[in-house]
Motif scaffolding. Structure first.
Motif, PDB file in Angstrom:
ATOM      1  N   THR A 164       0.970  -0.954  -0.101  1.00  0.00           N
ATOM      2  CA  THR A 164       0.050   0.064  -0.108  1.00  0.00           C
ATOM      3  C   THR A 164       0.758   1.280   0.130  1.00  0.00           C
ATOM      4  N   PRO A 165       0.552   1.964  -0.720  1.00  0.00           N
ATOM      5  CA  PRO A 165       1.033   3.328  -0.177  1.00  0.00           C
ATOM      6  C   PRO A 165       1.600   4.157   0.995  1.00  0.00           C
ATOM      7  N   GLU A 166       0.815   3.880   1.552  1.00  0.00           N
ATOM      8  CA  GLU A 166       0.766   4.071   3.210  1.00  0.00           C
ATOM      9  C   GLU A 166       2.113   3.488   3.615  1.00  0.00           C
ATOM     10  N   ALA A 167       2.466   2.202   3.830  1.00  0.00           N
ATOM     11  CA  ALA A 167       3.141   0.903   4.355  1.00  0.00           C
ATOM     12  C   ALA A 167       4.688   1.441   3.598  1.00  0.00           C
ATOM     13  N   ARG A 169       5.863   4.602   2.021  1.00  0.00           N
ATOM     14  CA  ARG A 169       5.853   5.567   2.433  1.00  0.00           C
ATOM     15  C   ARG A 169       6.668   5.539   4.655  1.00  0.00           C
ATOM     16  N   ARG A 170       6.356   4.448   4.726  1.00  0.00           N
ATOM     17  CA  ARG A 170       6.761   4.539   6.223  1.00  0.00           C
ATOM     18  C   ARG A 170       8.088   4.156   5.892  1.00  0.00           C
ATOM     19  N   LEU A 187       9.914  11.574  -0.915  1.00  0.00           N
ATOM     20  CA  LEU A 187       8.523  12.067  -0.398  1.00  0.00           C
ATOM     21  C   LEU A 187       7.402  13.104  -0.918  1.00  0.00           C
ATOM     22  N   ARG A 192       4.861  10.446  -3.660  1.00  0.00           N
ATOM     23  CA  ARG A 192       3.727  11.365  -2.954  1.00  0.00           C
ATOM     24  C   ARG A 192       2.460   9.741  -2.976  1.00  0.00           C
ATOM     25  N   ILE A 193       1.822   9.803  -2.514  1.00  0.00           N
ATOM     26  CA  ILE A 193       0.356   8.857  -2.117  1.00  0.00           C
ATOM     27  C   ILE A 193      -0.371   8.831  -3.674  1.00  0.00           C
ATOM     28  N   THR A 197      -0.006   5.359  -5.378  1.00  0.00           N
ATOM     29  CA  THR A 197      -1.974   5.191  -5.946  1.00  0.00           C
ATOM     30  C   THR A 197      -2.116   4.594  -7.517  1.00  0.00           C
TER      31      THR A 197
END
Length: 846
Positions: A164-167, A169-170, A187, A192-193, A197
Motif C-alpha cells: 500500500t502507498p502508506e506502508a 511511505r513508512r 516523499l 507521493r500518495i 496509488t
C-alpha cells in the motif's frame, strides 16, 4: 536442450520488496537441493536486502572501464560457463556498460534461458516500454531504462510484489529505501500518495491483462468453448440500422454495472463482401462505442447467429445485447430471426433483447440502383421486338424447316441474348413473344394457336419457364456484378480518403478536400449550429444560426438550405455540398464521410485544447520539479548553517579557536551556496520573463576567468588554464559572463577524476571567441546532450533528488542572451567539452 523458465517479480514502485521476495524464493529452491547462483543482485544500500543474500553462491562481478570510470557488471560468460540450474539476475531493464556482449540485461537473460538456465529476475512497472510515457506523465520522472513488454509477457511466471502507498511511505521514512539525505525530496516528489496509488493500479491492470491472455491461451489449448465468467464482457450486435445507438447505450449501461467490464460492438457483414448495411450509420455507431470506452469489431459470415456467437465465445463474452426484430409478423412466422436463434444457441451467455422504435417497421433494404442502365433496358426491349420476328422469319425461310425442338432452342438462345443486353423485363417480353410465335408458326397445327399434341404443349411450357429462369439468373448476375463493383468503388474511395486524412496535417480539411475531388463538387462546408440558435421552420435558412466550422472551395454555403446536398451529421452539425446533385448511392458514401468529418472536427478541437493547455501543464511540471528540487537544495545549506550557528551559541560545549573557525567557515560556505542558488533562481526567472538587464562591454577572458575560479574556492585551484596571449576581448556582460563560467567550470569539476582536472582553453574563429571547458569524466551519450540543458534536471538523476540542476540551463540562457551559445562536444579520449562562443569585441567594432 530444453529452454529455461523465466520468473519475474513485478514491483509497483521502488522499495516494495521485489528483490527481497526473489531472494526468498532462491533460498527455498536452494533448500530443496536446486543449484542456485546469484549472477547479479543490487541491494541499493538496503541492509535487509544485502543480508537476505546469506549463504547463496554469488558469482563475482566483471569490472569494466568506460570513459575513465570503473563499473561492476554481471559476468555473463562466467555464468554461462558455471551453468547453474537457477540464476538470480536483478534489474531486468538495466542498460549494460558499452563494451558488454549485450546492450540490455534482458538480452543477457535471453541467452541464459536459451542455455537451459532458469532465471529469477525483477522489474518495476515504470520500466515497461508501453507504460513509460504514462509513468512519466504521472510522476514527472522520465525512465531512461525500459524493457519490451513482450519479454515480460513471455515469462512463465510473473508475481506482483505489492504494498500500500502508506506502508511504502513508512518504509521510506524509516530509511529502508533511500539514504537519509534523499528521503524528504523523494516523499515530496516521486513517492507521493497519488503517484504510488496510480502506479499500483497500473501494475494490477497490466498483470490482469497478462492473466487474461494466459486464460485465453489455456482455453484455446484445451478446446474450451464454454464461457468462464472471470470478467464481464458485454457484446452488442449492430446491424447498421437506426436502432444501433439505442443498443450501444443500453449495452454501455449493462457494462457499467460491473466494475471493469469490457464493452465490445460487433457487426456481422455478409461474407460475399456486398453492401448490406448503411456505412454512415455504422460509422456513427462506431464513434459512439469508442466514446463510451468500448471497441468496435467486424466479422464476416452468412449465418449471422453462428458468426455472432463464435465471436462472443472467442472473446469469452458473458452477455450479448441484441435489438428486437424489425421484421413484420408474417416474416417472423416464416423464420424465427436472429434474436430468437441466437438466444436458443447461446448456452451460458446471457442474451438481452432490447426494444426500440424500429420494431415491426421492416428492414429497409439499401438500394444500389437498377441493375442495368436505362439505355440498355431500351435496347433490350428493341432487340426483343425485332429479334423474335427475325428468328421466326429465318425459320420459315428454311425449305426443309427445323424440328420443334430445334426451333425452341434457337428462340431460347435469342431470349438469353435479350437478357444479356436488356435484363429481366425485356427477356420476359421476348420469352412471351417467342412462345406465341413458336405456337403459331411451328407447332402443329400451324397458323393456329391451338396445340394438337401434349408433348408440344409441354415443350412450349418448358421453353417459357426456362426462358424466364435464364432471364432472372442473367439479370441477378448483372445486379450482383453492379453491386460488387459499387461496393469495391466505395471501399476504394473510403480507403483513399482515410489515407489522405491520416497523412494530412489537418485531417478535417484533408477529408473535405478529398470529398470535393472525389465527387467533383464546387464547395464542401461543415456547418455548426450556434448554441443560442432558436429552433424553428426557418432554421435551415437562417445565416445567423450557423457558423462554418471548416470548408474547401470558393464561397462556401452559409446555411444548409443554400447547398445542393445537405447531409445531417447530428442536430448541431451539417455537411453541405454545392456543385451538383448526388444519386442515392453517392449520398450513402457522403454520409459516411460526414460521420468521419464530425470525428475529425472533434479531434482538431481536442488538439487545440491540448495545445492551449500544454503551456500550463509544462509550467505546472516545472513548478513541481522546482518545488521538489528546491526543497532539497534549500534545506541542505540551511541545515548546515543552522547546525553551525546553533553549535556556536551552545553554552554546553566549549569550542577552541580552530573549531570555531571551522564552524564559521561551514556557515559561510552554506550561506554562499544558498545565495548562489537564490541568484540562479532569480536570474532564471528574469531570463524566462525576458526582463534580464544586459550591459555588454568588451572584456578579456584573461580578466574574466580568474574571478570565476576564485569564486569556486579551493576545488578550482587544480583547474588548468591555457589562454592564448593575443586573444581578442569578447563583447559580454561581465557579471553574467562570470556566472556562466562559474556554472560551467563547477560542472566540469563535479565529473572530472581527481587525477585529471578540467582544462580551460580558448581560440578565435571568424569573429567569435570560443572558450572550451574540457573534462575527462564519464561523458554523456550524444542523444542525451540536450538533457543537460533542461531546467531542474541533472544528468544521471532519474528521480530529481540531486538538486535543482539550474546551472547549465541558466548558463546557456545567459550565453544566448549575450549573443553567444553554449554547446557540448566530445572530449578526445573520453569526457565532455562545453564550448562557450561569444562575439569578438574587435569583430563587433569593425
Amino acid at each position: 536442450m530444453a529452454r529455461g523458465q523465466l520468473r519475474i517479480y513485478l514491483g509497483a514502485a521502488p522499495g516494495v520488496g521485489k528483490t527481497y521476495a526473489m531472494l526468498e524464493e532462491a533460498h527455498r529452491r536452494a533448500e530443496r537441493g536446486t543449484d542456485v547462483v546469484v549472477g547479479f543482485v543490487e541491494p541499493h544500500g538496503r541492509q535487509a536486502t544485502a543480508a537476505m543474500i546469506g549463504d547463496l553462491e554469488v558469482l563475482p562481478r566483471r569490472t569494466m572501464s568506460y570513459r575513465g570510470v570503473e563499473f561492476a557488471e554481471m559476468d555473463l560468460a562466467a555464468l554461462l560457463e558455471r551453468r547453474p540450474e537457477v540464476a538470480i539476475v536483478d534489474e531486468l531493464a538495466h542498460t549494460n556498460v558499452p563494451g558488454s556482449s549485450n546492450l540490455k540485461r534482458w538480452q543477457d537473460v535471453q541467452e541464459l534461458l536459451e542455455a537451459g538456465i532458469t532465471v529469477l529476475s525483477t522489474v518495476n512497472i515504470q520500466h515497461l516500454e508501453s507504460l513509460n510515457d504514462v509513468v512519466e506523465q504521472i510522476t514527472g520522472a522520465k525512465q531512461r531504462e525500459t524493457v519490451p513488454d513482450e519479454i515480460v509477457r513471455r515469462a512463465e511466471q510473473v508475481e506482483l510484489v505489492d504494498m500500500t502507498p502508506e506502508a511504502l511511505r513508512r518504509r521510506m521514512a524509516h530509511g529502508n529505501i533511500y539514504r537519509p539525505d534523499k528521503i524528504d525530496a523523494a516523499l515530496g516528489n516521486y513517492f507521493r500518495i497519488g503517484n504510488l496509488t496510480a502506479l499500483r493500479e497500473l501494475s494490477l491492470l497490466w498483470l490482469a491483462d497478462k492473466v487474461d491472455e494466459q486464460l485465453g491461451r489455456y482455453r484455446t489449448d484445451h478446446d474450451i468453448g464454454a464461457t468462464w465468467e472471470a470478467r464481464e464482457r458485454v457484446v452488442v450486435a449492430l446491424t447498421g440500422g437506426p436502432e444501433g445507438e439505442t443498443l450501444v447505450r443500453r449495452a454501455a449501461r449493462v457494462a457499467a454495472r460491473s466494475k471493469g467490464a469490457d464493452l465490445l460492438a460487433v457487426h456481422v457483414a455478409r461474407s460475399d463482401g456486398l453492401v448490406g448495411a448503411d456505412p454512415a450509420q455504422l460509422a456513427r455507431q462506431r464513434v459512439l462505442v469508442e466514446s463510451l470506452g468500448g471497441t468496435y469489431h467486424q466479422v464476416a459470415g452468412n449465418d449471422i447467429p453462428a458468426a455472432l456467437l463464435d465471436f462472443a465465445r472467442g472473446v469469452n463474452a458473458t452477455q450479448i445485447v441484441l435489438g428486437a426484430s424489425r421484421r413484420g409478423r408474417f416474416a417472423q412466422f416464416l423464420s424465427p430471426g436472429v434474436g430468437v436463434t441466437t438466444t436458443a444457441r447461446s448456452g451460458s451467455i446471457d442474451v438481452h433483447l432490447v426494444t426500440h422504435e424500429q420494431i415491426g417497421r421492416g428492414r429497409r433494404q439499401v438500394s444500389v440502383g437498377s441493375a442495368l442502365s436505362r439505355r440498355r433496358r431500351l435496347a433490350g426491349f428493341a432487340l426483343a421486338a425485332v429479334g423474335m420476328p427475325l428468328l421466326t422469319y429465318g425459320g420459315l425461310l428454311l425449305e426443309d424447316g427445323l424440328s420443334l425442338t430445334s426451333e425452341i432452342l434457337v428462340f431460347l438462345a435469342g431470349v438469353v441474348g435479350v437478357a444479356l443486353v436488356g435484363g429481366l423485363w425485356p427477356a420476359l417480353l421476348a420469352a412471351v413473344v417467342g412462345s406465341l410465335l413458336i405456337n403459331y408458326f411451328f407447332t402443329p397445327p400451324t397458323r393456329d394457336f391451338t396445340i394438337a399434341q401434349r408433348e408440344n404443349l409441354l415443350a412450349l411450357a418448358v421453353f417459357l419457364v426456362v426462358a424466364a429462369a435464364v432471364s432472372a439468373v442473367v439479370d441477378l448476375a448483372a445486379r450482383r456484378t453492379r453491386e460488387a463493383a459499387r461496393a469495391s468503388a466505395d471501399a476504394q474511395t473510403l480507403a483513399t480518403v482515410a489515407g489522405g486524412v491520416l497523412r494530412g496535417a489537418r485531417p478535417l480539411t484533408a477529408l473535405l478536400e478529398r470529398l470535393r475531388e472525389t465527387f467533383t463538387l464546387r464547395t464542401v462546408a461543415l456547418l455548426e449550429r450556434l448554441p443560442d440558435a432558436p429552433p424553428g421552420p426557418d432554421l435551415q435558412r437562417d445565416p445567423n444560426a450557423w457558423r462554418i466550422a471548416a470548408s474547401v472551395g470558393p464561397q462556401p454555403c452559409a446555411t444548409p438550405a443554400a447547398g445542393d446536398v445537405d447531409v445531417r451529421v447530428d442536430e448541431n452539425l451539417s455537411l453541405v455540398l454545392s456543385g451538383r446533385l448526388l444519386d442515392a448511392a453517392d449520398r450513402r458514401i457522403v454520409e459516411a464521410f460526414a460521420a468521419q468529418a464530425a470525428v475529425a472536427l472533434r479531434q482538431e478541437r481536442l488538439s487545440e485544447e491540448a495545445a492551449a493547455v500544454r503551456p500550463l501543464a509544462e509550467a505546472d511540471r516545472m513548478r513541481t520539479a522546482l518545488l521538489a528540487a528546491v526543497s532539497h537544495d534549500l534545506r541542505t545549506p540551511l541545515a548546515s548553517a543552522k547546525a553551525a550557528v546553533t553549535s556556536l551559541r551552545s553554552v554546553e560545549v566549549e569550542f577552541d579557536e580552530a573549531d570555531r573557525d571551522e564552524l564559521l567557515a561551514t556557515a559561510e560556505e552554506s550561506l554562499d551556496r544558498l545565495g548562489q542558488l537564490v541568484a540562479n533562481l532569480l536570474d532564471m526567472s528574469r531570463l524566462q520573463a525576458g526582463v534580464l538587464g544586459l550591459s555588454l562591454t568588451p572584456i578579456g577572458l584573461e580578466d574574466a576567468v580568474p574571478p570565476a575560479l576564485d569564486e569556486l574556492g579551493e576545488p578550482a585551484r587544480q583547474v588548468r588554464v591555457r589562454l592564448p596571449a593575443h586573444l581578442p576581448a569578447v563583447l559580454a556582460d561581465p557579471g553574467l559572463l562570470e556566472r556562466v563560467l562559474v556554472n560551467v567550470v563547477a560542472n566540469a569539476l563535479r565529473f572530472s577524476p581527481s587525477d585529471r582536472p578540467p582544462l580551460v582553453t580558448a581560440s578565435e574563429h571568424g569573429g567569435q571567441v570560443e572558450l572550451r571547458v574540457v573534462d575527462q569524466g564519464p561523458g554523456i551519450p550524444h542523444e542525451e546532450w540536450e538533457q543537460v540543458f533542461l531546467p531542474f534536471q541533472r544528468y544521471g538523476d532519474r528521480d530529481n533528488h540531486a538538486g535543482v540542476g539550474l546551472g547549465l540551463a541558466l548558463s546557456r540562457g545567459l550565453a544566448e542572451a549575450m549573443g553567444g551559445s553554449l554547446v557540448p562536444e566530445d572530449t578526445p579520449g573520453g569526457g565532455l567539452t562545453l564550448v562557450l562562443s561569444l562575439p569578438s569585441a574587435e569583430g563587433e567594432s569593425r
